[in-house]
Design a protein around this motif. Structure first.
Motif, PDB file in Angstrom:
ATOM      1  N   SER A 299      19.625  48.972  41.960  1.00 46.15           N
ATOM      2  CA  SER A 299      19.539  48.334  43.274  1.00 46.15           C
ATOM      3  C   SER A 299      18.076  48.129  43.646  1.00 46.15           C
ATOM      4  CB  SER A 299      20.269  49.160  44.331  1.00 46.15           C
ATOM      5  OG  SER A 299      19.678  50.422  44.463  1.00 46.15           O
ATOM      6  N   TYR A 300      17.854  47.110  44.445  1.00 45.06           N
ATOM      7  CA  TYR A 300      16.519  46.712  44.867  1.00 45.06           C
ATOM      8  C   TYR A 300      16.508  46.579  46.385  1.00 45.06           C
ATOM      9  CZ  TYR A 300      16.340  45.296  39.976  1.00 45.06           C
ATOM     10  OH  TYR A 300      16.397  45.278  38.601  1.00 45.06           O
ATOM     11  N   GLU A 301      15.446  47.020  47.024  1.00 45.38           N
ATOM     12  CA  GLU A 301      15.257  46.820  48.463  1.00 45.38           C
ATOM     13  C   GLU A 301      14.505  45.499  48.622  1.00 45.38           C
ATOM     14  OE1 GLU A 301      16.402  48.654  51.149  1.00 45.38           O
ATOM     15  OE2 GLU A 301      17.577  49.565  49.550  1.00 45.38           O
ATOM     16  N   VAL A 302      15.247  44.424  48.702  1.00 41.24           N
ATOM     17  CA  VAL A 302      14.709  43.073  48.643  1.00 41.24           C
ATOM     18  C   VAL A 302      14.230  42.597  50.012  1.00 41.24           C
ATOM     19  CG1 VAL A 302      15.336  40.673  48.143  1.00 41.24           C
ATOM     20  CG2 VAL A 302      16.167  42.515  46.672  1.00 41.24           C
ATOM     21  N   ASN A 303      12.988  42.115  50.058  1.00 41.22           N
ATOM     22  CA  ASN A 303      12.455  41.481  51.265  1.00 41.22           C
ATOM     23  C   ASN A 303      12.886  40.025  51.328  1.00 41.22           C
ATOM     24  OD1 ASN A 303      10.322  43.583  50.249  1.00 41.22           O
ATOM     25  ND2 ASN A 303      10.136  43.485  52.467  1.00 41.22           N
ATOM     26  N   GLU A 304      12.876  39.384  50.168  1.00 39.18           N
ATOM     27  CA  GLU A 304      13.292  37.992  50.070  1.00 39.18           C
ATOM     28  C   GLU A 304      13.615  37.693  48.618  1.00 39.18           C
ATOM     29  OE1 GLU A 304      10.132  34.977  50.607  1.00 39.18           O
ATOM     30  OE2 GLU A 304       8.761  36.677  50.794  1.00 39.18           O
ATOM     31  N   PHE A 305      14.441  36.672  48.432  1.00 40.23           N
ATOM     32  CA  PHE A 305      14.726  36.226  47.073  1.00 40.23           C
ATOM     33  C   PHE A 305      14.922  34.726  47.076  1.00 40.23           C
ATOM     34  CE2 PHE A 305      19.043  36.885  48.643  1.00 40.23           C
ATOM     35  CZ  PHE A 305      19.776  35.876  48.051  1.00 40.23           C
ATOM     36  N   LEU A 306      14.813  34.157  45.891  1.00 39.50           N
ATOM     37  CA  LEU A 306      15.068  32.732  45.762  1.00 39.50           C
ATOM     38  C   LEU A 306      15.847  32.469  44.494  1.00 39.50           C
ATOM     39  CD1 LEU A 306      12.969  31.129  43.593  1.00 39.50           C
ATOM     40  CD2 LEU A 306      11.375  31.871  45.314  1.00 39.50           C
ATOM     41  N   VAL A 307      16.609  31.397  44.556  1.00 39.19           N
ATOM     42  CA  VAL A 307      17.411  30.960  43.423  1.00 39.19           C
ATOM     43  C   VAL A 307      17.047  29.503  43.168  1.00 39.19           C
ATOM     44  CG1 VAL A 307      19.761  30.472  42.645  1.00 39.19           C
ATOM     45  CG2 VAL A 307      19.303  32.540  43.950  1.00 39.19           C
ATOM     46  N   PRO A 308      16.627  29.179  41.942  1.00 39.32           N
ATOM     47  CA  PRO A 308      16.316  27.774  41.655  1.00 39.32           C
ATOM     48  C   PRO A 308      17.595  26.947  41.684  1.00 39.32           C
ATOM     49  CG  PRO A 308      16.227  29.057  39.646  1.00 39.32           C
ATOM     50  CD  PRO A 308      16.462  30.033  40.768  1.00 39.32           C
ATOM     51  N   THR A 309      17.504  25.735  42.165  1.00 39.59           N
ATOM     52  CA  THR A 309      18.676  24.863  42.175  1.00 39.59           C
ATOM     53  C   THR A 309      18.680  23.922  40.979  1.00 39.59           C
ATOM     54  OG1 THR A 309      17.534  23.350  43.663  1.00 39.59           O
ATOM     55  CG2 THR A 309      18.995  24.986  44.664  1.00 39.59           C
ATOM     56  N   ALA A 310      17.722  24.098  40.111  1.00 39.60           N
ATOM     57  CA  ALA A 310      17.684  23.365  38.844  1.00 39.60           C
ATOM     58  C   ALA A 310      17.423  24.377  37.740  1.00 39.60           C
ATOM     59  CB  ALA A 310      16.584  22.313  38.868  1.00 39.60           C
ATOM     60  N   VAL A 311      18.321  24.446  36.782  1.00 37.61           N
ATOM     61  CA  VAL A 311      18.225  25.427  35.700  1.00 37.61           C
ATOM     62  C   VAL A 311      16.877  25.345  34.993  1.00 37.61           C
ATOM     63  CG1 VAL A 311      19.232  26.176  33.513  1.00 37.61           C
ATOM     64  CG2 VAL A 311      20.717  25.463  35.385  1.00 37.61           C
ATOM     65  N   SER A 312      16.359  24.152  34.858  1.00 34.01           N
ATOM     66  CA  SER A 312      15.126  23.958  34.100  1.00 34.01           C
ATOM     67  C   SER A 312      13.880  24.476  34.819  1.00 34.01           C
ATOM     68  CB  SER A 312      14.948  22.468  33.792  1.00 34.01           C
ATOM     69  OG  SER A 312      14.852  21.728  34.993  1.00 34.01           O
ATOM     70  N   THR A 313      13.992  24.858  36.086  1.00 29.20           N
ATOM     71  CA  THR A 313      12.793  25.270  36.828  1.00 29.20           C
ATOM     72  C   THR A 313      12.594  26.779  36.894  1.00 29.20           C
ATOM     73  OG1 THR A 313      13.941  25.220  38.959  1.00 29.20           O
ATOM     74  CG2 THR A 313      12.812  23.199  38.258  1.00 29.20           C
ATOM     75  N   GLY A 314      13.443  27.549  36.267  1.00 31.96           N
ATOM     76  CA  GLY A 314      13.190  28.984  36.257  1.00 31.96           C
ATOM     77  C   GLY A 314      14.420  29.826  36.483  1.00 31.96           C
ATOM     78  N   SER A 315      14.169  31.058  36.922  1.00 35.82           N
ATOM     79  CA  SER A 315      15.216  32.059  37.131  1.00 35.82           C
ATOM     80  C   SER A 315      15.182  32.551  38.569  1.00 35.82           C
ATOM     81  CB  SER A 315      14.970  33.257  36.212  1.00 35.82           C
ATOM     82  OG  SER A 315      15.029  32.878  34.869  1.00 35.82           O
ATOM     83  N   PRO A 316      16.255  33.201  39.007  1.00 36.33           N
ATOM     84  CA  PRO A 316      16.222  33.837  40.314  1.00 36.33           C
ATOM     85  C   PRO A 316      15.082  34.858  40.355  1.00 36.33           C
ATOM     86  CG  PRO A 316      18.464  33.748  39.500  1.00 36.33           C
ATOM     87  CD  PRO A 316      17.572  33.331  38.365  1.00 36.33           C
ATOM     88  N   MET A 317      14.458  34.974  41.518  1.00 41.21           N
ATOM     89  CA  MET A 317      13.334  35.900  41.686  1.00 41.21           C
ATOM     90  C   MET A 317      13.493  36.646  43.004  1.00 41.21           C
ATOM     91  SD  MET A 317      10.172  33.507  40.439  1.00 41.21           S
ATOM     92  CE  MET A 317       9.048  34.838  40.048  1.00 41.21           C
ATOM     93  N   ALA A 318      12.850  37.813  43.081  1.00 39.48           N
ATOM     94  CA  ALA A 318      12.886  38.606  44.309  1.00 39.48           C
ATOM     95  C   ALA A 318      11.528  39.218  44.582  1.00 39.48           C
ATOM     96  CB  ALA A 318      13.927  39.716  44.191  1.00 39.48           C
ATOM     97  N   ARG A 319      11.228  39.338  45.875  1.00 42.09           N
ATOM     98  CA  ARG A 319      10.058  40.110  46.306  1.00 42.09           C
ATOM     99  C   ARG A 319      10.596  41.432  46.832  1.00 42.09           C
ATOM    100  NH1 ARG A 319       7.225  41.186  51.018  1.00 42.09           N
ATOM    101  NH2 ARG A 319       8.369  39.644  52.235  1.00 42.09           N
ATOM    102  N   VAL A 320      10.117  42.512  46.218  1.00 40.62           N
ATOM    103  CA  VAL A 320      10.512  43.864  46.596  1.00 40.62           C
ATOM    104  C   VAL A 320       9.231  44.584  46.994  1.00 40.62           C
ATOM    105  CG1 VAL A 320      11.603  46.002  45.806  1.00 40.62           C
ATOM    106  CG2 VAL A 320      12.432  43.784  44.961  1.00 40.62           C
ATOM    107  N   GLY A 321       8.982  44.651  48.304  1.00 40.13           N
ATOM    108  CA  GLY A 321       7.709  45.194  48.766  1.00 40.13           C
ATOM    109  C   GLY A 321       6.581  44.296  48.302  1.00 40.13           C
ATOM    110  N   ASP A 322       5.640  44.865  47.549  1.00 42.41           N
ATOM    111  CA  ASP A 322       4.530  44.055  47.033  1.00 42.41           C
ATOM    112  C   ASP A 322       4.698  43.734  45.549  1.00 42.41           C
ATOM    113  OD1 ASP A 322       4.098  46.596  46.061  1.00 42.41           O
ATOM    114  OD2 ASP A 322       2.001  46.712  46.672  1.00 42.41           O
ATOM    115  N   LYS A 323       5.914  43.893  45.026  1.00 42.14           N
ATOM    116  CA  LYS A 323       6.209  43.570  43.628  1.00 42.14           C
ATOM    117  C   LYS A 323       7.145  42.365  43.576  1.00 42.14           C
ATOM    118  CE  LYS A 323       5.633  48.211  41.870  1.00 42.14           C
ATOM    119  NZ  LYS A 323       6.227  49.274  41.070  1.00 42.14           N
ATOM    120  N   PHE A 324       7.091  41.660  42.454  1.00 43.85           N
ATOM    121  CA  PHE A 324       7.893  40.466  42.266  1.00 43.85           C
ATOM    122  C   PHE A 324       8.659  40.596  40.954  1.00 43.85           C
ATOM    123  CE2 PHE A 324       4.165  39.559  44.731  1.00 43.85           C
ATOM    124  CZ  PHE A 324       4.684  38.866  45.817  1.00 43.85           C
TER     125      PHE A 324
END
Length: 152
Positions: free
Chosen positions: A103-128
């Motif tokens: 589990s992660y204490e997520v501040n924010e996350f994003l999901v790309p809407t185009a497969v070719s542009t990357g993967s889901p990412m999250a900011r957890v405190g000051d780490k990504f």
């Protein structure tokens, strides 16, 4: 005497209860498409939050990434969820030293809407973190409603 004690305890409990109640977590949902950023509200925000969370939760390979990579991902087409307070999100990680439920204490996350542009990412405190081996089909199922989809 008991009646007075009961009233005193009731008064204390009534005055303490509001301060014990935690402020509810809220989320700001935005979508970036073709360079245009849109903040969503009402049912569309709820819908995209659910879609983004369901898609994000399919990520299976965790990798810590740089803030630079995070900022670059923010400029791509995506759904971004920013929480008012860190929120616990659970995933099942399949690689590295910490395989299994995590589990992660997520501040924010994003999901790309185009497969070719990357993967889901999250900011957890000051780490990504980036999460590979994710499932974009959830986005495709809703492209007619949301106006988004995965590009090949």
């Amino acid at each position: 005497m008991r009646f007075g004690l009961t009233l005193a305890l009731l008064a204390i409990l009534c005055s303490v209860t509001p301060s014990l109640a935690a402020e509810p977590v809220t989320a700001t949902i935005t979508s970036r498409r073709n360079g245009r950023l849109v903040e969503l509200a009402d049912r569309y925000a709820t819908l995209l939050h659910g879609i983004a969370l369901a898609t994000f939760a399919t990520g299976q390979i965790e990798a810590e990434v740089s803030e630079k990579l995070w900022k670059e991902a923010l400029e791509q087409d995506n759904i971004r969820v920013v929480y008012s307070h860190p929120t616990t999100i659970a995933l099942s990680v399949e690689s590295g030293d910490t395989r299994g439920p995590k589990s992660y204490e997520v501040n924010e996350f994003l999901v790309p809407t185009a497969v070719s542009t990357g993967s889901p990412m999250a900011r957890v405190g000051d780490k990504f973190f980036s999460f590979g081996k994710w499932e974009p089909r959830i986005l495709l199922l809703t492209k007619d409603v949301t106006g988004i989809g995965a590009r090949e």
